[in-house]
Scaffold this active site. Structure first.
Site, short mmCIF file in Angstrom:
data_model
loop_
_atom_site.label_atom_id
_atom_site.label_comp_id
_atom_site.label_asym_id
_atom_site.label_seq_id
_atom_site.Cartn_x
_atom_site.Cartn_y
_atom_site.Cartn_z
CG ASP A 92 -1.90 -1.14 1.05
OD1 ASP A 92 -2.73 -1.26 0.25
OD2 ASP A 92 -1.99 -1.97 2.32
N GLY A 103 -1.62 -4.45 4.41
CA GLY A 103 -2.77 -4.83 4.96
C GLY A 103 -4.26 -4.29 4.49
N GLY A 105 -5.84 -5.09 2.17
CA GLY A 105 -6.85 -6.26 1.70
C GLY A 105 -7.30 -6.81 3.01
CD GLU A 111 -0.60 -9.46 2.24
OE1 GLU A 111 -1.10 -9.33 1.32
OE2 GLU A 111 -0.48 -8.60 3.26
#
Length: 261
Positions: A92, A103, A105, A111
């Site tokens: 991001d 994060g 998503g 991840e």
């Protein structure tokens, strides 16, 4: 087909196409989550089909796992794979030191686990995600549902002593209900605007009872691949201190463009 893609999707595709060229036969590959990572999974699936490439993928979310299976990538768990050769994921935000906020998503816990269990982490992105200082994108903090409001209050109290410009927090929602991660947790988003010391913040956030993991990825990313709308990509390697450039051609008829939503 390729000509019908939006400029941002062309940039994401270019970065993804470049990144999958790093994959070699027999590798164990961490598969990221998000719109850019989805392009990577499709590109990798194309290589598997067309080149009979043998590899195993460890997905970082259920939706990535579903997509990987659809495009023909063998999916296993991290415990089954043990250790990974490479993880390819989006971000991001990224700063000049290749520290990240991830994060958006809601998959940053898996991840981060997958990325740190890899010989190298490669981030694929477009130029809009590059920042001088992290924090404009809300920082996700995954918390357990039990006592989450207390955990949120402790986070807000902590932020009073941190070098940040904003201190507003919000519970991430899915409609009118709390967003639930794949691990069954909630996410509190921190609206910080600018983070003066990401390393310190990442460490102290995880000391708060109820916090599972935060979306700051510090000293984890090894390489970032920045895609352009014209197919040009820039590859920055933080370990080698190098910057390279490549050109990705947009073929009009590619399997990757089939059945895209």
């Amino acid at each position: 087909m390729a000509a019908d893609l939006s400029p941002i999707d062309k940039a994401k595709f270019a970065a993804a196409r470049c990144a999958v060229d790093l994959i070699e036969d027999g590798m164990r590959v961490g598969l990221g989550t998000g719109s850019t990572a989805a392009w990577m999974v499709r590109c990798l699936g194309e290589r598997v089909r067309e080149e009979n490439l043998k590899l195993i993928g460890v997905p970082t979310s259920t939706r990535t796992a579903d997509l990987a299976r659809q495009v023909g990538i063998e999916v296993v768990t991290l415990d089954e794979a043990k250790w990974l050769d490479i993880t390819i994921d989006g971000a991001d935000e990224f700063d000049p030191d290749l520290n990240l906020i991830k994060g958006g998503g809601g998959a940053h816990l898996m991840e981060k686990i997958v990325a740190t269990a890899s010989d190298q982490m490669v981030v694929i992105t477009d130029a809009s995600k590059e920042v001088n200082h992290l924090g404009a994108f809300p920082l996700p903090v995954e918390v357990v549902p039990f006592g989450w409001q207390v955990t949120r209050a402790l986070i807000e109290e902590l932020l009073d002593s941190m070098d940040v410009l904003g201190r507003q927090t919000s519970l991430r929602l899915n409609g009118e209900q709390p967003f639930i991660t794949d691990e069954g947790n909630y996410i509190v988003d921190l609206h910080l605007n600018r983070i003066g010391n990401p390393r310190q913040l990442a460490l102290v956030l995880n000391q708060i009872p109820g916090v599972v993991e935060n979306g700051l990825f510090i000293d984890i990313c090894d390489k970032v691949i920045i895609g352009g709308t014209d197919g040009k990509v820039e590859i920055r390697d933080i370990n080698e201190g190098t910057v390279a450039n490549e050109q990705i051609e947009f073929a009009e008829e590619e399997n990757i463009f089939r059945d895209l939503d």
